[in-house]
Enzyme design. Structure first.
Site, mmCIF file in Angstrom:
data_model
loop_
_atom_site.group_PDB
_atom_site.id
_atom_site.type_symbol
_atom_site.label_atom_id
_atom_site.label_comp_id
_atom_site.label_asym_id
_atom_site.label_seq_id
_atom_site.Cartn_x
_atom_site.Cartn_y
_atom_site.Cartn_z
ATOM 1 C CG HIS A 144 -2.003 -1.090 1.096
ATOM 2 N ND1 HIS A 144 -2.733 -1.530 2.186
ATOM 3 C CD2 HIS A 144 -2.451 -1.804 0.028
ATOM 4 C CE1 HIS A 144 -3.576 -2.491 1.781
ATOM 5 N NE2 HIS A 144 -3.418 -2.672 0.491
ATOM 6 C CB SER A 195 -3.404 -7.681 8.982
ATOM 7 O OG SER A 195 -4.325 -7.320 7.969
HETATM 8 P P1 OAD Z 1 -6.721 -2.971 10.766
HETATM 9 O O1 OAD Z 1 -6.907 -1.763 11.617
HETATM 10 O O2 OAD Z 1 -7.851 -3.387 9.901
HETATM 11 O O3 OAD Z 1 -6.332 -4.217 11.656
HETATM 12 C C1 OAD Z 1 -5.318 -4.127 12.627
HETATM 13 C C2 OAD Z 1 -5.498 -5.279 13.588
HETATM 14 O O4 OAD Z 1 -4.420 -5.275 14.505
HETATM 15 C C3 OAD Z 1 -6.794 -5.197 14.385
HETATM 16 O O5 OAD Z 1 -7.478 -6.438 14.286
HETATM 17 C C4 OAD Z 1 -6.313 -4.944 15.815
HETATM 18 O O6 OAD Z 1 -7.140 -5.571 16.786
HETATM 19 C C5 OAD Z 1 -4.928 -5.558 15.788
HETATM 20 N N1 OAD Z 1 -3.969 -4.987 16.751
HETATM 21 C C6 OAD Z 1 -3.712 -3.677 16.991
HETATM 22 N N2 OAD Z 1 -2.716 -3.529 17.890
HETATM 23 C C7 OAD Z 1 -2.345 -4.786 18.254
HETATM 24 C C8 OAD Z 1 -1.374 -5.310 19.170
HETATM 25 N N3 OAD Z 1 -0.558 -4.519 19.884
HETATM 26 N N4 OAD Z 1 -1.271 -6.663 19.285
HETATM 27 C C9 OAD Z 1 -2.076 -7.472 18.564
HETATM 28 N N5 OAD Z 1 -2.995 -7.035 17.681
HETATM 29 C C10 OAD Z 1 -3.135 -5.712 17.526
HETATM 30 O O7 OAD Z 1 -5.372 -2.712 9.919
HETATM 31 P P2 OAD Z 1 -4.868 -3.498 8.601
HETATM 32 O O8 OAD Z 1 -5.323 -4.894 8.598
HETATM 33 O O9 OAD Z 1 -3.417 -3.213 8.475
HETATM 34 O O10 OAD Z 1 -5.153 0.294 3.479
HETATM 35 O O11 OAD Z 1 -5.643 -2.685 7.488
HETATM 36 C C11 OAD Z 1 -5.481 -3.058 6.143
HETATM 37 C C12 OAD Z 1 -5.591 -1.845 5.247
HETATM 38 O O12 OAD Z 1 -6.810 -1.129 5.527
HETATM 39 C C13 OAD Z 1 -4.537 -0.800 5.482
HETATM 40 O O13 OAD Z 1 -3.327 -1.103 4.824
HETATM 41 C C14 OAD Z 1 -5.154 0.436 4.897
HETATM 42 C C15 OAD Z 1 -6.541 0.287 5.498
HETATM 43 O O14 OAD Z 1 -7.547 0.878 4.780
HETATM 44 C C16 OAD Z 1 -5.410 1.324 2.673
HETATM 45 O O15 OAD Z 1 -5.615 2.439 3.115
HETATM 46 C C17 OAD Z 1 -5.414 1.008 1.211
#
Ligand code: OAD
Ligand code: ZN
Length: 246
Positions: free
Chosen positions: A119, A193
């Site tokens: 991304h 993620s």
């Molecule tokens: P998300 O916010 O969808 O997911 C992040 C996950 O990490 C969530 O399920 C949280 O519960 C978990 N999490 C956060 N902190 C944590 C920790 N310390 N230990 C364990 N788990 C933890 O983020 P992504 O999956 O990265 O794309 O989102 C995917 C894409 O959506 C991003 O790249 C972005 C967004 O829209 C674009 O903008 C194109």
């Protein structure tokens, strides 16, 4: 326990490919997208088409980006980033696939070419016309002078952070390399993620279908928990901290 099993799987694997999301960077102070208080609970994403078509959308995108600068500027690699960097130095990890745009895998010690950014990257900008790289300092100076998002000095087209917005084509070379890495690893670690954004979320599945084991480390359920060989629903820093070493 899950942690012991993870240790065994890491020890037994010879090619480990991590696939990371925003959850690996929350310990670095960068909010994720879909948790309560995450970025998408505060702001609607600005789709690529809107950025291209409308000056007000471009201005809003840059206003948000500069509002985040203290956060990105202060962020240092988390225990998760550092654990992956240690496995990279040990020759276990050839490259990391990431949805993150924060440059923290590079900051933790991965070579530029071994961070496959699906991304893009928010620490610099690109012209959407000619692709020329522009530095944020220059964008900021233009912004402060005109209170608008700047256009490219070469071709007059809008300048955007070097990230991939919804509706924007995926980076072809990164997609190609990610597919090759997913198909040729024996362990894929999906870390922090929600695994809901496609096509990126297809890589853990591709690895699994290609014969790799799949481990998911995330403190909330994900869309692919059913597919995984091991799910560790716990804090990433706590789980990967022991792998940081010295
Ligand atoms: P998300 O916010 O969808 O997911 C992040 C996950 O990490 C969530 O399920 C949280 O519960 C978990 N999490 C956060 N902190 C944590 C920790 N310390 N230990 C364990 N788990 C933890 O983020 P992504 O999956 O990265 O794309 O989102 C995917 C894409 O959506 C991003 O790249 C972005 C967004 O829209 C674009 O903008 C194109
Ligand atoms: Zn240009």
């Amino acid at each position: 326990s899950g942690v012991e099993q993870l240790g065994d799987m890491i020890a037994e694997a010879s090619v480990i490919v991590p696939f990371t999301g925003a959850g690996i960077s929350t310990e670095s102070g960068i909010p994720d997208f879909r948790s309560p208080g995450g970025l998408w609970s505060r702001n609607q994403p600005i789709p690529y088409d809107a950025f291209v078509a409308r000056q007000d959308a471009r201005d809003e995108a840059w206003r948000r980006r500069f509002a985040m600068q203290p956060t990105f500027g202060a962020a240092r690699p988390s225990r998760g980033h550092r654990a992956l960097a240690a496995l990279y130095r040990a020759g276990k990890i050839p490259a990391v696939l990431t949805q993150n745009i924060d440059n923290l895998h590079q900051a933790s010690g991965f070579a530029e070419q071994d961070v496959i950014e699906l991304h893009g990257n928010t620490t610099y900008a690109r012209c959407i016309g000619c692709g020329r790289r522009h530095e944020l300092e220059w964008v900021k100076a233009c912004w402060e002078r005109t209170h608008h998002a700047p256009v490219c000095t070469v071709c007059d087209e809008p300048v955007k952070t070097a990230t991939i917005s919804f509706g924007q084509p995926m980076p072809e070379e990164a997609m190609q390399r990610a597919a090759e890495l997913a198909q040729n690893c024996d362990l894929l670690l999906a870390i922090g993620s929600s695994l809901v954004v496609w096509p990126a979320a297809g890589f853990p599945l591709l690895a699994k279908q290609s014969g790799a084991k799949l481990v998911i480390i995330n403190n909330e359920p994900t869309d692919q928990d059913q597919t995984a060989d091991l799910v560790i629903r716990y804090d990433i820093g706590e789980i990967l901290g022991p792998f940081v070493g010295n």
